[in-house]
Design an enzyme around this catalytic site. Structure first.
Site, PDB file in Angstrom:
ATOM      1  N   HIS A 158      -7.946   5.390   3.257  1.00 50.13           N
ATOM      2  CA  HIS A 158      -7.494   6.383   2.253  1.00 50.13           C
ATOM      3  C   HIS A 158      -8.649   7.227   1.722  1.00 50.13           C
ATOM      4  O   HIS A 158      -8.420   8.136   0.925  1.00 50.13           O
ATOM      5  CB  HIS A 158      -6.806   5.686   1.074  1.00 50.13           C
ATOM      6  CG  HIS A 158      -5.549   4.960   1.453  1.00 50.13           C
ATOM      7  ND1 HIS A 158      -4.511   5.566   2.123  1.00 50.13           N
ATOM      8  CD2 HIS A 158      -5.164   3.668   1.268  1.00 50.13           C
ATOM      9  CE1 HIS A 158      -3.544   4.679   2.333  1.00 50.13           C
ATOM     10  NE2 HIS A 158      -3.912   3.517   1.834  1.00 50.13           N
ATOM     11  N   ASP A 282      -0.723  -5.089   6.306  1.00 47.36           N
ATOM     12  CA  ASP A 282       0.214  -5.053   5.174  1.00 47.36           C
ATOM     13  C   ASP A 282       1.608  -4.597   5.579  1.00 47.36           C
ATOM     14  O   ASP A 282       2.498  -4.490   4.724  1.00 47.36           O
ATOM     15  CB  ASP A 282      -0.336  -4.218   4.007  1.00 47.36           C
ATOM     16  CG  ASP A 282      -0.938  -2.897   4.445  1.00 47.36           C
ATOM     17  OD1 ASP A 282      -0.834  -2.557   5.636  1.00 47.36           O
ATOM     18  OD2 ASP A 282      -1.515  -2.201   3.589  1.00 47.36           O
TER      19      ASP A 282
HETATM   20 ZN   LIG Z   1      -2.225  -0.335   3.399  1.00 46.43          ZN
END
Ligand SMILES: [Zn+2]
Length: 342
Positions: A158, A282
């Site tokens: 990110h 995840d």
């Molecule tokens: Zn993630």
């Protein structure tokens, strides 16, 4: 096959996370590392420490003022009267024109995009060591290893050229991809984290030499919300070199494997000399962030699909994957497939 991790990566440990307006525990915790090491060990990997690299390799991906902010900003923050032990922004620029500010509150707003990007006294040291882990793994592959695993914590996908957020500070996968470009004309990044790899997309968005492909939960309903849509395809020379494959939230094994098939087809057509896998775990059905619905057996099949289709050397870079009883098994499942060919 080797796994790379440095103890300094675990110093960074913010305490606060904002979920639906409530302040709770920070999911990207040092505890994750214990389980990820357990997973790498179960898969038979040899754990080694990263070596140090010149900052130039990181500055090929991140701007000088951002690196200065990560390295020196906390000291300025700590000098504010009553400042908390974790630097978070309270104001952000949203419209152009906007001027780069001098005050640390303004710089925090410029460089940190959300509440999951707190900078502590240890963040720079940990993020830098995490990037060194990615570079060390890339070096192993450049030296002839078919695959290497970088246990990157904090994660990176990110992080933008000059922006932290979503638990990420330095974009380890992008730094590894850029480093691999030294030896390979084309490099591909395949991101299988449940969240879109928005930082990686942005870093290479206008480039034709690095293909970025991301499979993730549909951002219309899931973080990072603004990025990760199928019509974000790259710009200029990079037009067509960014492929987003959003899938329904909690889509499960079949939709993830179908998207992966399309991803691998695009990667084969691009014919990269090396592959970086941004390995988030995840998407698992038990993950507390609950966006993927993938099973442990599903991860095994995804790993087999990647290893079968992508015969070029691969650097596996850890991204997300939070505390579940099966985090170690999920990683081991994935790594075993690559260890078998190494
Ligand atoms: Zn993630």
């Amino acid at each position: 096959m080797k796994a790379v991790f440095g103890e300094r990566q675990n110093r960074h440990a913010p305490s606060r996370y904002l979920r639906y307006g409530n302040v709770g525990d920070y999911p990207e915790s040092p505890e994750r590392v214990k389980r990820l090491i357990e997973g790498a060990t179960k898969a038979g990997l040899e754990l080694i420490a990263p070596r140090a690299f010149a900052l130039d390799h990181i500055a090929e991906v991140h701007t000088p003022r951002y690196l200065d902010f990560l390295q020196n900003g906390f000291a300025q923050w700590a000098a504010l009267p009553g400042a908390h032990a974790e630097m978070v922004p309270s104001v952000r620029p949203v419209e152009a024109p906007a001027e780069y500010p001098r005050h640390i509150l303004g710089r925090a707003g410029w460089h940190i995009m959300d509440f999951a990007g707190a900078v502590t006294a240890d963040t720079w040291d940990s993020a830098l060591t995490s990037a060194f882990a990615a570079l060390t793994a890339a070096d192993l592959v450049l030296a002839g290893a078919p695959a290497a695993y970088a246990l990157c914590r904090p994660p990176g996908h990110h992080a933008y050229a000059e922006r932290a957020g979503g638990f990420c500070y330095l974009n380890n996968a992008a730094i590894a991809a850029q480093y691999l470009r030294r030896a390979h004309a084309r490099v591909a990044v395949l991101d299988v984290d449940v969240h879109h790899g928005n930082g990686t997309q942005a870093i290479f968005y206008a480039r034709a030499d690095v293909l970025t492909v991301s499979i993730h939960a549909d951002p219309a309903h899931y973080y990072p919300f603004f990025y990760g849509y199928a019509d974000q395809r790259g710009s200029g020379a990079g037009e067509g070199c960014n492929l987003n494959l959003p899938v329904p939230v909690k889509g499960g094994d079949e939709v993830w494997q179908q998207a992966l098939g399309a991803a691998l087809e695009r990667i084969r057509a691009f014919a990269p000399g090396a592959l970086v896998v941004a390995l988030g775990l995840d998407a698992h059905e038990a993950d507390p962030l609950a966006g993927g619905g993938v099973t442990t057996a599903g991860f095994a099949e995804m790993a087999r699909m990647i290893a079968a289709a992508a015969e070029m050397p691969a650097v596996l870079v850890q991204e997300g994957g939070y505390l579940t009883p099966v985090l170690a098994d999920n990683l081991a499942t994935f790594l075993r497939v690559f260890a078998a060919r190494a």
